[in-house]
Write a protein that holds these residues in place. Structure first.
Motif, PDB file in Angstrom:
ATOM      1  N   ARG A   1       0.608   6.294 -12.023  1.00 18.77           N
ATOM      2  CA  ARG A   1       0.211   4.926 -11.659  1.00 18.77           C
ATOM      3  C   ARG A   1      -0.411   4.214 -12.859  1.00 18.77           C
TER       4      ARG A   1
ATOM      5  N   HIS B   1       1.188  -1.535 -10.598  1.00 19.93           N
ATOM      6  CA  HIS B   1       0.350  -0.331 -10.582  1.00 19.93           C
ATOM      7  C   HIS B   1      -1.122  -0.638 -10.847  1.00 19.93           C
TER       8      HIS B   1
ATOM      9  N   ILE C   1      -3.501  -4.651  -4.359  1.00 23.70           N
ATOM     10  CA  ILE C   1      -2.782  -3.520  -3.758  1.00 23.70           C
ATOM     11  C   ILE C   1      -3.649  -2.269  -3.750  1.00 23.70           C
ATOM     12  N   TRP C   2      -4.331  -2.007  -4.872  1.00 24.73           N
ATOM     13  CA  TRP C   2      -5.045  -0.735  -5.054  1.00 24.73           C
ATOM     14  C   TRP C   2      -6.552  -0.857  -4.882  1.00 24.73           C
TER      15      TRP C   2
ATOM     16  N   ILE D   1       1.478   8.152  -0.372  1.00 18.92           N
ATOM     17  CA  ILE D   1       1.697   6.919  -1.131  1.00 18.92           C
ATOM     18  C   ILE D   1       1.525   5.671  -0.267  1.00 18.92           C
TER      19      ILE D   1
ATOM     20  N   THR E   1      -1.185   2.703  -1.175  1.00 18.73           N
ATOM     21  CA  THR E   1      -0.745   1.355  -1.568  1.00 18.73           C
ATOM     22  C   THR E   1      -1.028   0.299  -0.503  1.00 18.73           C
ATOM     23  N   ASN E   2      -1.839   0.663   0.519  1.00 15.18           N
ATOM     24  CA  ASN E   2      -2.117  -0.287   1.609  1.00 15.18           C
ATOM     25  C   ASN E   2      -0.825  -0.794   2.240  1.00 15.18           C
TER      26      ASN E   2
ATOM     27  N   ASN F   1       2.160  -0.790   1.023  1.00 13.42           N
ATOM     28  CA  ASN F   1       3.097  -1.425   0.093  1.00 13.42           C
ATOM     29  C   ASN F   1       3.694  -0.363  -0.835  1.00 13.42           C
ATOM     30  N   PRO F   2       4.427   0.612  -0.289  1.00 17.30           N
ATOM     31  CA  PRO F   2       4.938   1.709  -1.127  1.00 17.30           C
ATOM     32  C   PRO F   2       5.862   1.237  -2.241  1.00 17.30           C
TER      33      PRO F   2
ATOM     34  N   ALA G   1       5.170  -0.821  -4.307  1.00 18.25           N
ATOM     35  CA  ALA G   1       4.331  -1.149  -5.469  1.00 18.25           C
ATOM     36  C   ALA G   1       4.050   0.075  -6.342  1.00 18.25           C
ATOM     37  N   PHE G   2       4.601   1.237  -5.985  1.00 15.52           N
ATOM     38  CA  PHE G   2       4.426   2.449  -6.793  1.00 15.52           C
ATOM     39  C   PHE G   2       5.805   2.893  -7.262  1.00 15.52           C
TER      40      PHE G   2
END
Length: 452
Positions: free
Chosen positions: A320, A357, A362-363, A379, A383-384, A386-387, A389-390
């Protein structure tokens, strides 16, 4: 902006996005989540808004599109798996999937363990307390990909790796050089001439390797001639029942692709992970306790690797903060509607992985901190929801075929180091992340080791 921001070292902070991509960082603040800019004559749409991102990433037609590569970069991968399209890509991907599926990955673990043992023996013989691990891990990952995919060794492939490294440096140097279409075919500068020589040299070396393997196949001298990656490529080339055969040039391009990607990404993952564990020694101790609980002082096994949950969290957090590839670009083949936008044909869509990342929305507000525990529940939770975003290994059908291979290799190497050493960041380490095709340490990674 890039040259200026990356010309000097920085404090040992993991918030590297403004340093590595200062232009993207400034445009986000001016234009918002999505914006369009021009890369010479090509339109580039940058997307980070979650709903639009989900729609783009779920569109298979966009996911399969490939951006035109810069000429020197194309010399590294040719028409290999990364850049090919259509039926040829499908054929190449099928062979690569077969070469790196679960059962074959398990069979590769002894070779990975043996390669790490060779590295650790070298460390012990030097007796040095300080080690520059980036170069050490480059040799290790080169040895592993040579043995597992090509049935050779680092020494045999050494010239290929060296020439690919030089070609990568030239490609990075020319990455932002915009030329008129066709201009480079008529007028070649010294980098073009040098890259042509390197490309020809790499081709000759791989042809020698192919010729040597084919002789062994004919004589029946090699047990794995049909089972490793090179063996499967050659089988496809010679199989009379194949409707779509790979040409000799296709095999060369695929070999170049895997030589470049197979050692470059893993060596970076190991380098950044070792640095992070050298700084955050509490997580180093947690990882060591897990390794000793699972393996004791024995070598890693395939069954145990799957049980290294803390190690998996550390690897995800490393990827990340320091992803090897910082952006993913896809080309729109035809005009289409995505969200409330009409995207014309031949537009490029760029997903800035590094920006995503490091995005606090998001994080969380601690997005710039090393906190492996964020991945403790997977994951999606990290990512709340929002997978997308990784993206350490890309996404969709064109995601990295060797991701499991690379993670297994990283887990094995880190586990075996943790069994033998305590380590910390050296006072000689200079933090200077540099984007040169991949995200790498400009001055290496100096680590202090203390053997048990």
């Amino acid at each position: 902006m890039r040259n200026k921001s990356m010309s000097l070292p920085m404090d040992t902070s993991h918030f590297i996005f403004p340093r590595v991509q200062p232009h993207i960082d400034s445009w986000f603040r001016i234009y918002g989540k999505n914006f369009l800019y021009w890369y010479g004559p090509e339109a580039m749409l940058v997307v980070t808004e979650p709903e639009l991102l989900k729609e783009i990433m779920s569109n298979r037609e966009i996911s399969m599109g490939k951006q035109e590569m810069a000429p020197i970069l194309k010399k590294i991968v040719g028409e290999g798996l990364i850049s090919s399209e259509g039926d040829k890509w499908a054929k190449q991907r099928k062979i690569a999937n077969h070469a790196f599926h679960a059962e074959r990955l398990r069979n590769m673990i002894p070779a990975m363990v043996e390669s790490v043992e060779m590295m650790l023996k070298r460390w012990k013989e030097t007796g040095s307390k300080e080690m520059e691990v980036y170069e050490e891990f480059r040799i290790l990952s080169s040895e592993v990909i040579s043995r597992t995919a090509f049935g050779s060794s680092y020494e045999e492939g050494k010239q290929v790796f060296q020439k690919l490294g030089e070609l990568t440096t030239l490609a990075s140097k020319n990455m932002y050089k915009i030329m008129l279409p066709g201009f480079g075919m008529i007028f070649k500068d010294k980098d073009d001439v040098e890259s042509d020589k390197l490309q020809a040299g790499i081709r000759d070396l791989i042809m020698q390797m192919i010729s040597s393997r084919e002789k062994k196949i004919v004589s029946g001298d090699e047990d794995n001639s049909r089972t490793d990656y090179l063996g499967l490529l050659l089988k496809s080339h010679h199989d009379i029942h194949e409707t779509l055969k790979l040409s000799t040039q296709d095999i060369i391009d695929d070999c170049k692709t895997f030589y470049a990607a197979g050692h470059g990404t893993v060596s970076l993952l190991l380098s950044w992970a070792t640095l992070l564990l050298g700084i955050h020694t509490e997580w180093q101790q947690k990882a060591r306790e897990e390794v000793l609980q699972v393996f004791g002082h024995e070598n890693p096994t395939s069954e145990g690797i799957a049980r290294l949950k803390i190690m998996g969290m550390i690897i995800n957090e490393t990827l990340r903060l320091y992803p090897p590839g910082i952006a993913i670009t896809r080309r729109i083949g035809r005009e289409m509607k995505v969200g409330n936008l009409i995207l014309p044909a031949n537009m490029n869509v760029q997903i800035p992985a590094l920006a995503l990342h490091h995005d606090p929305k998001i994080w969380g507000q601690e997005a710039h901190l090393f906190k492996p525990e964020r991945f403790s529940d997977g994951i999606v939770k990290a990512t709340n929801d929002n997978p997308e975003a990784f993206l350490p290994f890309g996404y969709g059908p064109r995601n990295c075929v060797g991701s499991s291979f690379g993670i297994n290799e990283a887990k094995i190497a880190l586990a075996m180091i943790l069994q033998r050493y305590r380590f910390s960041q050296s006072p000689n380490y200079v933090h200077a992340p540099l984007h040169r095709i991949t995200l790498r340490p400009n001055s290496g990674v100096q680590i202090m080791f203390q053997a048990f």
